[in-house]
Design a protein around this motif. Sequence first.
Motif, PDB file in Angstrom:
ATOM      1  N   SER A 121       3.697  19.786  -5.339  1.00  0.00           N
ATOM      2  CA  SER A 121       2.512  19.585  -4.516  1.00  0.00           C
ATOM      3  C   SER A 121       1.627  18.564  -5.222  1.00  0.00           C
ATOM      4  N   ASP A 122       0.657  18.034  -4.514  1.00  0.00           N
ATOM      5  CA  ASP A 122      -0.249  17.072  -5.135  1.00  0.00           C
ATOM      6  C   ASP A 122      -0.992  17.712  -6.307  1.00  0.00           C
ATOM      7  N   ARG A 123      -1.375  18.958  -6.156  1.00  0.00           N
ATOM      8  CA  ARG A 123      -2.100  19.654  -7.223  1.00  0.00           C
ATOM      9  C   ARG A 123      -1.207  19.829  -8.461  1.00  0.00           C
ATOM     10  N   ALA A 124       0.045  20.252  -8.258  1.00  0.00           N
ATOM     11  CA  ALA A 124       0.973  20.418  -9.385  1.00  0.00           C
ATOM     12  C   ALA A 124       1.245  19.066 -10.042  1.00  0.00           C
ATOM     13  N   PHE A 125       1.387  18.010  -9.233  1.00  0.00           N
ATOM     14  CA  PHE A 125       1.608  16.675  -9.777  1.00  0.00           C
ATOM     15  C   PHE A 125       0.452  16.289 -10.707  1.00  0.00           C
ATOM     16  N   ARG A 126      -0.779  16.511 -10.263  1.00  0.00           N
ATOM     17  CA  ARG A 126      -1.939  16.174 -11.095  1.00  0.00           C
ATOM     18  C   ARG A 126      -1.949  16.969 -12.395  1.00  0.00           C
ATOM     19  N   ARG A 127      -1.582  18.251 -12.328  1.00  0.00           N
ATOM     20  CA  ARG A 127      -1.556  19.088 -13.536  1.00  0.00           C
ATOM     21  C   ARG A 127      -0.462  18.628 -14.508  1.00  0.00           C
ATOM     22  N   PHE A 128       0.710  18.277 -13.996  1.00  0.00           N
ATOM     23  CA  PHE A 128       1.773  17.750 -14.858  1.00  0.00           C
ATOM     24  C   PHE A 128       1.337  16.421 -15.482  1.00  0.00           C
ATOM     25  N   ALA A 129       0.642  15.585 -14.716  1.00  0.00           N
ATOM     26  CA  ALA A 129       0.145  14.317 -15.259  1.00  0.00           C
ATOM     27  C   ALA A 129      -0.874  14.581 -16.371  1.00  0.00           C
TER      28      ALA A 129
END
Length: 164
Positions: A132-140
Motif C-alpha cells: 500500500s502507499d502507507r507501507a511503501f512510505r514506511r519501508f522507504a
Amino acid sequence: MARLTAKTPARSVPAAPRKRSAHDRAGVTESMEDYLECIFDLESTKGYACVSDVAEALRLNRASTSIMVKRLGKLGFLRYEPYRGFALTPEGSRVAEKIRKRHAMLADLFHLMGLDHRDHLSDIEGPEHHLSDRAFRRFAELAAHLRQHPFPRPAAPHRSFTPI
C-alpha cells in the motif's frame, strides 16, 4: 439438468480472483504492471517499444505479448499502432513510474540489509505490486534509517530469531 433437493444444497464455486495490485484503481493486474514497467524501461533506453522487445525482455511469446499490448491500449495505458510500436500514455507512465519507484526502493532496502537484490529479484517482484502507499512510505523510511545507521557487516542474526 439435475434438480436440487433439500438434501443436496447448491454450492457455488467462486472463481479464482486475478492477482490485483495494491493500486488497482482501474483493473490493473500484476501482469499489466510488469508490462508497463518493461515498456517504460524500453522507452527510457531505446526511445520506443515494440512487441518483440517486450516479449524478449519478459521472456514471453510474441502472440501473448501482442494480446496484452492491445489490452493495455484499450485501457488507455498505451498508444498503439500496429506494425509501428507503441508508447505509454500519461496514465501508463504514472503506473509504470510508481512500480519502478517501488522496485528501486525495495532493491535499495535489500542492499542496505546486506542482501544482493539481484539474488533476491523474486522476493522483490511480489511485494512491489502489493505494498500500500502507507507501507511503501514506511519501508522507504526504514531504508533511510538504514542508510544513516547501517548494519554491521557481516550482519549478526538477532538472538530471538532462528533462520529456517
